[in-house]
Design a protein around this motif. Structure first.
Motif, PDB file in Angstrom:
ATOM      1  N   LEU A 189       0.855  -1.180   0.000  1.00  0.00           N
ATOM      2  CA  LEU A 189       0.000   0.000   0.000  1.00  0.00           C
ATOM      3  C   LEU A 189       0.892   1.230   0.000  1.00  0.00           C
ATOM      4  N   LYS A 190       0.552   2.189  -0.827  1.00  0.00           N
ATOM      5  CA  LYS A 190       1.346   3.408  -0.946  1.00  0.00           C
ATOM      6  C   LYS A 190       0.816   4.455   0.027  1.00  0.00           C
ATOM      7  N   ILE A 191       1.732   5.111   0.745  1.00  0.00           N
ATOM      8  CA  ILE A 191       1.355   6.187   1.656  1.00  0.00           C
ATOM      9  C   ILE A 191       1.199   7.466   0.835  1.00  0.00           C
ATOM     10  N   THR A 192       0.053   8.124   0.992  1.00  0.00           N
ATOM     11  CA  THR A 192      -0.282   9.312   0.229  1.00  0.00           C
ATOM     12  C   THR A 192      -0.447  10.498   1.164  1.00  0.00           C
ATOM     13  N   LYS A 193      -0.002  11.679   0.742  1.00  0.00           N
ATOM     14  CA  LYS A 193      -0.176  12.890   1.532  1.00  0.00           C
ATOM     15  C   LYS A 193      -1.623  13.342   1.426  1.00  0.00           C
ATOM     16  N   ILE A 194      -2.234  13.625   2.582  1.00  0.00           N
ATOM     17  CA  ILE A 194      -3.605  14.115   2.654  1.00  0.00           C
ATOM     18  C   ILE A 194      -3.584  15.344   3.564  1.00  0.00           C
ATOM     19  N   GLY A 195      -3.497  16.521   2.982  1.00  0.00           N
ATOM     20  CA  GLY A 195      -3.364  17.746   3.773  1.00  0.00           C
ATOM     21  C   GLY A 195      -2.055  17.710   4.539  1.00  0.00           C
ATOM     22  N   ASN A 196      -2.129  17.891   5.862  1.00  0.00           N
ATOM     23  CA  ASN A 196      -0.943  17.816   6.712  1.00  0.00           C
ATOM     24  C   ASN A 196      -0.724  16.407   7.259  1.00  0.00           C
ATOM     25  N   VAL A 201      -3.411   5.807   3.557  1.00  0.00           N
ATOM     26  CA  VAL A 201      -3.280   4.751   2.558  1.00  0.00           C
ATOM     27  C   VAL A 201      -4.657   4.466   1.973  1.00  0.00           C
ATOM     28  N   ILE A 202      -4.673   4.048   0.732  1.00  0.00           N
ATOM     29  CA  ILE A 202      -5.923   3.662   0.085  1.00  0.00           C
ATOM     30  C   ILE A 202      -6.054   2.153   0.219  1.00  0.00           C
TER      31      ILE A 202
END
Length: 75
Positions: free
Chosen positions: A5-12, A16-17
């Protein structure tokens, strides 16, 4: 299932999806809460219990009413 699973930036924050197969295995859907537990091997995800807050409120009530008895049992 063993998928990276790829870690994605979400705001601050970061997130993961979760693939739909994993959501199905967790018996969870978009918008629901998951419970996270840290274990010696990593983390464990599970669907949050819907009545957990009610159970904790009942436990706190019993602990408040039976404080002396619980203190004696803890010896």
């Amino acid at each position: 299932m063993n998928a990276p699973l790829k870690i994605t930036k979400i705001g601050n924050s970061a997130g993961v999806i979760l693939p739909k197969e994993l959501l199905a295995h967790l018996n969870a859907a978009v918008g629901e809460s998951l419970s996270v537990v840290v274990t010696p091997r990593g983390i464990e995800l599970s669907a949050a219990e819907t009545d957990f807050d009610a159970q904790m409120a009942a436990a706190r009530d019993v602990m408040a009413r039976r404080k002396r008895a619980l203190k004696e049992l803890a010896k």
